[in-house]
Design a protein around this motif. Structure first.
Motif: not given
Length: 261
Positions: A82-90, A232-238
């Protein structure tokens, strides 16, 4: 706990009941029956413990939860997809901070295009050979979170923390949170226990120095605002969307924060 046969009570009117008298005499004169029932009960308990899990070891996590030894560090490992989906390149260079960090770092290293680094806040006397190897290579470091972290500013793309902040008082959190944000470039993820969870076993109290202080989400949110950290609303949602697709329900509180720029 073995199962014991229930003794037949001697009631006031048992004298007029020949069946009750004969059963009572039979139970007294047949100790082998009691032993047999105890053995059967013991075998049933052993069989139940091993059923559906391939043995006690296969259900270690469930036992840990029942005994109050559940950790958010093990939760981090479950949440990695789930973290990989939320943060991708990060997720390209990740620092994990918390006890048993070697387990998280070992899993991160196996991920494609991901560097895993770790900080262990406590002693590592019981570390296994793999963990000791990570320490020798400098991938994992032992560092007291009450002091500045041994890294330069923005050394990592993402910093993940688990089971470390629960043991710090606000006095030290005031120093530690800015430090965690300082070494991160793209975000800070904090896994912390829910109030009511039993986190530290008695044997661990000397290791951690103090029992865990499990705080509510509202307490943490207020504290983040006071510290200048925003969600980080975007990361939370993803993260939540990815979790819904994989039927993942966190057993710990998860906070996604933007870092200082």
């Amino acid at each position: 706990m073995s199962r014991r046969p229930i003794p037949v009570r001697r009631s006031a009117d048992s004298g007029g009941n020949p069946f009750a008298n004969s059963l009572h005499q039979k139970s007294r004169s047949s100790p082998l029956l009691s032993i047999g029932l105890v053995l059967v009960g013991a075998f049933l308990l052993i069989g139940y413990s091993y059923s559906g899990s391939g043995g006690l070891g296969g259900d270690k996590e469930a036992l840990s939860k029942a005994e109050g030894d559940f950790s958010c560090t093990s939760e981090v490992q479950k949440a990695l997809p789930m973290l990989k989906k939320a943060y991708g390149e990060a997720m390209r260079k990740v620092l994990h901070v918390g006890p048993d960090t070697c387990s998280v770092v070992s899993k991160l290293i196996k991920e494609e295009d991901t560097e895993g680094w770790g900080v262990e806040p406590y002693d590592m006397e019981d570390a296994d050979a793999t963990c000791k190897s990570l320490v020798r290579k400098g991938i994992v470091r032992v560092a007291d979170l009450k002091f500045p972290l041994p890294y330069r500013e923005k050394s990592f793309s993402l910093v993940i923390v688990s089971d470390a902040l629960d043991y710090l008082s606000p006095k030290y959190l005031n120093k530690t949170l800015p430090e965690l944000a300082r070494v991160s470039m793209d975000g800070l993820v904090i896994f912390t226990g829910y109030p009511g969870q039993q986190r530290a076993k008695v044997a661990e109290l000397s290791k951690f120095g103090r029992p865990a202080k499990l705080r509510s989400s509202s307490w943490w949110i207020r504290y983040f605002v006071q510290t200048g950290l925003q969600e980080n609303e975007a990361a939370t949602k993803k993260f939540e969307q990815a979790g819904t697709k994989k039927l993942y329900k966190p057993s710990c509180q998860v906070f996604h924060l933007n870092v200082y720029h």
